[in-house]
Design a protein around this motif. Structure first.
Motif, PDB file in Angstrom:
ATOM      1  N   THR A  26       0.890  -1.240   0.085  1.00  0.00           N
ATOM      2  CA  THR A  26       0.007  -0.099   0.015  1.00  0.00           C
ATOM      3  C   THR A  26       0.930   1.191  -0.148  1.00  0.00           C
ATOM      4  OG1 THR A  26      -1.835  -1.068   1.147  1.00  0.00           O
ATOM      5  CG2 THR A  26      -1.956   1.269   1.216  1.00  0.00           C
ATOM      6  N   GLU A  27       1.917   1.320   0.751  1.00  0.00           N
ATOM      7  CA  GLU A  27       2.814   2.455   0.852  1.00  0.00           C
ATOM      8  C   GLU A  27       3.660   2.515  -0.624  1.00  0.00           C
ATOM      9  OE1 GLU A  27       3.882   2.485   5.618  1.00  0.00           O
ATOM     10  OE2 GLU A  27       4.850   1.223   4.274  1.00  0.00           O
ATOM     11  N   LEU A  28       3.832   1.486  -1.181  1.00  0.00           N
ATOM     12  CA  LEU A  28       4.526   1.604  -2.519  1.00  0.00           C
ATOM     13  C   LEU A  28       3.728   2.339  -3.580  1.00  0.00           C
ATOM     14  CD1 LEU A  28       6.507  -1.680  -2.238  1.00  0.00           C
ATOM     15  CD2 LEU A  28       7.473   0.507  -2.394  1.00  0.00           C
ATOM     16  N   ALA A  29       2.318   1.738  -3.336  1.00  0.00           N
ATOM     17  CA  ALA A  29       1.244   2.130  -4.254  1.00  0.00           C
ATOM     18  C   ALA A  29       1.023   3.565  -4.299  1.00  0.00           C
ATOM     19  CB  ALA A  29       0.046   1.284  -4.256  1.00  0.00           C
ATOM     20  N   GLN A  30       0.946   3.825  -2.824  1.00  0.00           N
ATOM     21  CA  GLN A  30       0.787   5.591  -2.574  1.00  0.00           C
ATOM     22  C   GLN A  30       1.923   6.322  -3.263  1.00  0.00           C
ATOM     23  OE1 GLN A  30      -0.009   5.366   1.607  1.00  0.00           O
ATOM     24  NE2 GLN A  30      -2.184   5.417   1.491  1.00  0.00           N
ATOM     25  N   VAL A  31       3.326   5.732  -3.204  1.00  0.00           N
ATOM     26  CA  VAL A  31       4.483   6.401  -3.681  1.00  0.00           C
ATOM     27  C   VAL A  31       4.201   6.610  -5.422  1.00  0.00           C
ATOM     28  CG1 VAL A  31       6.736   6.520  -4.014  1.00  0.00           C
ATOM     29  CG2 VAL A  31       5.898   6.047  -1.866  1.00  0.00           C
ATOM     30  N   LEU A  32       4.141   5.466  -5.829  1.00  0.00           N
ATOM     31  CA  LEU A  32       3.538   5.190  -7.263  1.00  0.00           C
ATOM     32  C   LEU A  32       2.550   6.104  -7.720  1.00  0.00           C
ATOM     33  CD1 LEU A  32       4.462   4.001  -9.994  1.00  0.00           C
ATOM     34  CD2 LEU A  32       3.057   2.203  -9.590  1.00  0.00           C
ATOM     35  N   PHE A  33       1.470   6.268  -7.018  1.00  0.00           N
ATOM     36  CA  PHE A  33       0.185   7.046  -7.178  1.00  0.00           C
ATOM     37  C   PHE A  33       0.903   8.498  -7.629  1.00  0.00           C
ATOM     38  CE2 PHE A  33      -3.305   9.672  -6.521  1.00  0.00           C
ATOM     39  CZ  PHE A  33      -4.360   8.908  -6.877  1.00  0.00           C
ATOM     40  N   ALA A  34       1.841   9.073  -6.726  1.00  0.00           N
ATOM     41  CA  ALA A  34       2.202  10.260  -6.757  1.00  0.00           C
ATOM     42  C   ALA A  34       3.312  10.677  -7.910  1.00  0.00           C
ATOM     43  CB  ALA A  34       2.924  10.690  -5.321  1.00  0.00           C
ATOM     44  N   ARG A  61      10.003   0.796 -10.216  1.00  0.00           N
ATOM     45  CA  ARG A  61      10.930   0.965  -9.050  1.00  0.00           C
ATOM     46  C   ARG A  61      11.609   1.973  -8.995  1.00  0.00           C
ATOM     47  NH1 ARG A  61      11.597  -4.986 -10.272  1.00  0.00           N
ATOM     48  NH2 ARG A  61      13.589  -4.439 -11.174  1.00  0.00           N
ATOM     49  N   ALA A  62      12.198   2.347 -10.090  1.00  0.00           N
ATOM     50  CA  ALA A  62      13.146   3.683 -10.428  1.00  0.00           C
ATOM     51  C   ALA A  62      12.016   4.790  -9.936  1.00  0.00           C
ATOM     52  CB  ALA A  62      13.577   3.893 -11.672  1.00  0.00           C
ATOM     53  N   ALA A  63      10.906   4.938 -10.518  1.00  0.00           N
ATOM     54  CA  ALA A  63       9.917   5.877 -10.282  1.00  0.00           C
ATOM     55  C   ALA A  63       9.716   6.199  -8.820  1.00  0.00           C
ATOM     56  CB  ALA A  63       8.601   5.910 -11.059  1.00  0.00           C
ATOM     57  N   VAL A  64       9.423   4.888  -8.149  1.00  0.00           N
ATOM     58  CA  VAL A  64       9.107   5.045  -6.588  1.00  0.00           C
ATOM     59  C   VAL A  64      10.320   5.582  -5.840  1.00  0.00           C
ATOM     60  CG1 VAL A  64       8.714   3.628  -4.726  1.00  0.00           C
ATOM     61  CG2 VAL A  64       7.332   3.308  -6.803  1.00  0.00           C
ATOM     62  N   ASP A  65      11.516   5.230  -6.492  1.00  0.00           N
ATOM     63  CA  ASP A  65      12.701   5.519  -5.613  1.00  0.00           C
ATOM     64  C   ASP A  65      13.018   6.904  -5.686  1.00  0.00           C
ATOM     65  OD1 ASP A  65      13.015   2.881  -4.810  1.00  0.00           O
ATOM     66  OD2 ASP A  65      14.707   2.617  -6.442  1.00  0.00           O
ATOM     67  N   GLU A  66      12.790   7.547  -7.133  1.00  0.00           N
ATOM     68  CA  GLU A  66      12.884   8.996  -7.318  1.00  0.00           C
ATOM     69  C   GLU A  66      11.804   9.782  -6.588  1.00  0.00           C
ATOM     70  OE1 GLU A  66      11.932  11.584 -11.233  1.00  0.00           O
ATOM     71  OE2 GLU A  66      13.469  10.147 -11.486  1.00  0.00           O
ATOM     72  N   ARG A  67      10.555   9.316  -6.484  1.00  0.00           N
ATOM     73  CA  ARG A  67       9.530  10.139  -5.753  1.00  0.00           C
ATOM     74  C   ARG A  67      10.000  10.096  -4.137  1.00  0.00           C
ATOM     75  NH1 ARG A  67       7.143  14.214  -6.711  1.00  0.00           N
ATOM     76  NH2 ARG A  67       6.364  13.294  -8.573  1.00  0.00           N
ATOM     77  N   LEU A  68      10.336   8.950  -3.894  1.00  0.00           N
ATOM     78  CA  LEU A  68      10.833   8.836  -2.336  1.00  0.00           C
ATOM     79  C   LEU A  68      11.885   9.929  -2.062  1.00  0.00           C
ATOM     80  CD1 LEU A  68      10.301   5.153  -1.313  1.00  0.00           C
ATOM     81  CD2 LEU A  68       9.167   7.231  -0.348  1.00  0.00           C
TER      82      LEU A  68
END
Length: 80
Positions: free
Chosen positions: A5-13, A28-35
């Protein structure tokens, strides 16, 4: 370790869209970048998701379902 769920929220953003050519690596790269952009705080993404749910309820469910499915596939353990 973050939950699905947390990963999905990050991807959503992220600016990624379901219509993009999305590999597990790109997700995974997009999630890392957003984080990184959020200082590593997934709570920022959760707040963004909540705002979007309130502002655009007609598209929220579809995008969150996509984000959940995408991170589930991108982060699934490799087959042994």
């Amino acid at each position: 370790m973050m939950t699905t769920t947390e990963l999905a929220q990050v991807l959503f953003a992220t600016p990624l869209q379901p219509s993009d050519d999305l590999s597990a690596y790109r997700i995974r790269a997009a999630v890392d970048e957003r984080l990184c952009a959020c200082g590593g705080d997934p709570a920022w993404c959760a707040a963004y998701v909540a705002q979007e749910a309130g502002d655009h309820p007609e598209t929220y469910v579809r995008r969150m379902r996509w984000a959940l499915d995408a991170v589930t596939a991108a982060y699934e353990p490799a087959a042994a």
